[in-house]
Write an enzyme that holds these catalytic residues in place. Structure first.
Site, PDB file in Angstrom:
ATOM      1  N   GLY A 356      36.940  31.177  33.575  1.00 26.70           N
ATOM      2  CA  GLY A 356      37.187  29.859  33.508  1.00 26.70           C
ATOM      3  C   GLY A 356      38.303  29.601  33.880  1.00 26.70           C
ATOM      4  CB  CYS A 383      37.889  36.497  34.811  1.00 18.81           C
ATOM      5  SG  CYS A 383      39.038  36.439  36.173  1.00 18.81           S
ATOM      6  CG  HIS A 509      34.458  37.011  37.951  1.00 20.51           C
ATOM      7  ND1 HIS A 509      34.196  36.570  36.792  1.00 20.51           N
ATOM      8  CD2 HIS A 509      35.606  36.761  38.603  1.00 20.51           C
ATOM      9  CE1 HIS A 509      35.105  35.481  36.865  1.00 20.51           C
ATOM     10  NE2 HIS A 509      35.948  35.877  37.772  1.00 20.51           N
ATOM     11  CD  GLU A 511      30.690  37.319  36.121  1.00 22.51           C
ATOM     12  OE1 GLU A 511      31.287  38.513  35.592  1.00 22.51           O
ATOM     13  OE2 GLU A 511      31.350  36.424  36.213  1.00 22.51           O
TER      14      GLU A 511
HETATM   15  N1  GLN Z   1      42.266  31.064  35.184  1.00 21.28           N
HETATM   16  C1  GLN Z   1      42.181  32.411  35.123  1.00 21.28           C
HETATM   17  C2  GLN Z   1      43.062  32.975  36.568  1.00 21.28           C
HETATM   18  O1  GLN Z   1      43.139  32.064  37.352  1.00 21.28           O
HETATM   19  C3  GLN Z   1      40.901  33.096  35.124  1.00 21.28           C
HETATM   20  C4  GLN Z   1      40.036  33.141  36.494  1.00 21.28           C
HETATM   21  C5  GLN Z   1      38.587  33.374  35.924  1.00 21.28           C
HETATM   22  O2  GLN Z   1      38.003  33.332  34.783  1.00 21.28           O
HETATM   23  N2  GLN Z   1      37.782  33.514  37.012  1.00 21.28           N
HETATM   24  O3  GLN Z   1      43.499  34.105  36.601  1.00 21.28           O
END
Ligand code: GLN
Length: 536
Positions: A356, A383, A509, A511
């Site tokens: 997020g 992440c 990620h 996923e």
């Molecule tokens: N906001 C966080 C970053 O930019 C995490 C990004 C994410 O969860 N994809 O590092």
């Protein structure tokens, strides 16, 4: 072999499963030994979905080469089990940006730039790229949106032109529509399908096949009617009743004879016999009743499940491998901050905190991480979920009360998560994160290494912030293990808690690389730990 193009258009309404249908069709052809690639054309004007809110668009799916793409690409990769690239998804925004760039350079020698031919030529060039880059026998191509949308017209016009250029025998149009059910008279209606085919015809495209989605069984008579009114071969009218098991779709299309029909009409040479045994087995196992376990997914876009499409699918894959049914509890992280939703978290035997951006709801996620750590509840952080797990640890174990990510608090005295060096000078938001596949070295003897059973892995990334190396030693002394590190040793890729059954966070990620027949090790590890906790 000449490349064959399978064009998927949508009619009547959106969200009828056009992407899944296209993906499943790709698998049917791959199972016959054909080389398949897939492409999605999105009619919106954004350059890519990377800067779009998940509420608008659902998940942003990241590819090996770092392209930020539509979530349908996830369906293609999961069903067909292929790895796609930047050429696999393009938008009106990209097409116009390219054409305008050419114009500014003077490439058009003073000509007037028009939708036809300049925009349509650029669309055709990009379609050709997919075939050339992959050497595929078949390009599965899905046009986003619904026929009749103003935005999709140049795309459809380009497909119409392409049909004449590459030869009609090499192009096949599949129109995916919806048969509404009228409760009062208890019948399915074909009229919207007829209208949508008429709209397609008015721009010079006659569908070769109609896949009619419906929530109820479709009688023979309706098939006849669609065939007659839409001027399509009856064999090419394929009713597709909604199935709760997504992965059953290829089996249903196979049973309906879709692949045989395509092979025949496109003059394709199948080089293998499909063996549906393992896939059918997988679907049967999904359907079989199993022990149910609960995992709380603590996110900020939980109202829109599509925002976590790949996470949800990865959970399903891992659940299947562990022979359990996972009941996902959708928990809004902002609720946790208000003391709400904790019953769902407590009732669960595992927690996932997905990715997020922005600070909304992060404190709720941090509280969820604290709960998981203190109560030894299996936890997987993806992440942002990994970054918050580190912030929680810094606040409550290292004792740095104001520890934070500089994404949420620029003035924190303990920036345990900080902007990566090469991100500091960036001002443009689109396509500038650390994106795509990067290697990660697993540290022997850790839970992550055990889950993977490998020393080096490559995973897909999408982030700007990272664990601040200045705190690494302190973290490790206090019981956090950095079990995955970039080969140069500079970037934490995986963090885990030593004295905990399974508390792992990954900066990448996972996923995006889970497949129904090849679940991702980190998800399998989580579900295994969840199962063990549920049994006790
Ligand atoms: N906001 C966080 C970053 O930019 C995490 C990004 C994410 O969860 N994809 O590092």
């Amino acid at each position: 072999m000449t490349t064959k193009y399978l064009f998927f258009t949508g009619g009547v309404v959106s969200s009828v499963g056009k992407g899944v249908t296209a993906a499943a069709t790709g698998l049917l052809l791959k199972s016959r030994g054909l080389k398949v690639t897939a492409q999605k054309l999105d009619p919106y004007i954004n350059v890519d979905p990377g800067t779009m809110s998940p509420y608008q668009h659902g998940e942003v799916y990241v590819l090996d080469d770092g392209a930020e793409t539509d979530l349908d690409l996830g369906h293609y990769e999961r069903f067909i089990d292929i790895r796609l690239g930047r050429f696999s998804n393009f938008t009106t925004g990209q097409v116009y940006a390219e054409v305008i760039g050419n114009e500014r350079r003077g490439d058009y020698l003073g000509g007037t730039i028009q939708v036809i031919p300049h925009i349509t030529n650029e669309i055709k060039r990009r379609i050709g790229l997919a075939a050339r880059e992959t050497g595929a026998d078949i390009v599965i191509l899905e046009v986003g949106g619904t026929v009749g949308d103003i935005e999709s017209q140049p795309f459809l016009e380009a497909l119409r032109q392409l049909r004449n250029e590459v030869g009609r025998q090499n192009v096949f149009f599949i129109h995916v529509t919806w048969l509404p059910y009228i409760g009062a008279t208890q019948e399915l209606k074909t009229k919207p399908t007829q209208h949508s085919v008429a709209a397609l015809r008015s721009i010079g495209i006659s569908p070769n096949m109609i896949i009619a989605r419906s929530d109820f069984p479709v009688e023979e008579g309706l098939r006849d009617k669609i065939a007659l009114f839409c001027d399509v071969d009856k064999r090419a009218v394929v009713p597709m009743v909604t199935t709760p098991v997504l992965y059953e779709v290829p089996l249903l299309l196979e049973k309906a004879g879709v692949a045989d029909y395509l092979i025949e009409k496109l003059g394709l040479q199948a080089t293998a016999q499909p063996d549906w045994g393992p896939w059918r087995d997988m679907v049967e196992r999904v359907k079989k009743p199993k022990m149910a376990v609960k995992i709380a997914l603590v996110g900020k876009y939980v109202e829109l499940k599509d925002a976590y499409m790949s996470v949800r699918e990865s959970i399903k894959h891992a659940a299947l491998a562990q022979d359990v049914e996972v009941d996902i509890q959708w928990v809004h992280s902002a609720d946790l901050e208000k003391g709400k939703g904790w019953d769902l978290v407590r009732a669960a035997d595992g927690i996932i905190v997905p990715g997020g951006f922005g600070s909304r709801g992060t404190e709720g996620k941090i509280q969820a991480a604290k709960y998981a750590r203190e109560n030894k509840v299996p936890y997987l952080g993806l992440c942002l979920g990994m970054q918050l797990m580190c912030i929680e640890f810094a606040r409550n174990v290292l004792g740095y009360e104001d520890a934070n990510s500089t994404e949420f608090d620029r003035s924190t005295t303990h920036p345990v998560i900080d902007l990566m060096l090469d991100q500091r000078s960036i001002t443009d938001m689109g396509g500038t994160m650390r994106l795509g596949l990067y290697p990660c070295i697993l540290q022997p003897g850790t839970k992550a290494a055990e889950a993977y059973g490998e020393k080096r892995v490559e995973e897909r990334h999408r982030h700007r912030w990272e664990v601040n190396n200045a705190y690494r030693k302190e973290y490790e002394q206090a019981g956090m293990v950095f079990s995955g590190i970039s080969p140069d040793g500079k970037l934490v890729e995986i963090a885990e808690i030593r004295d905990h059954p399974y508390m792992i966070g990954s900066q990448f990620h996972p996923e995006f690389l889970s497949r129904p027949m090849r679940p991702h090790p980190l998800f399998v590890g989580l579900v295994k730990a969840v199962k063990e906790r549920a049994i006790i």
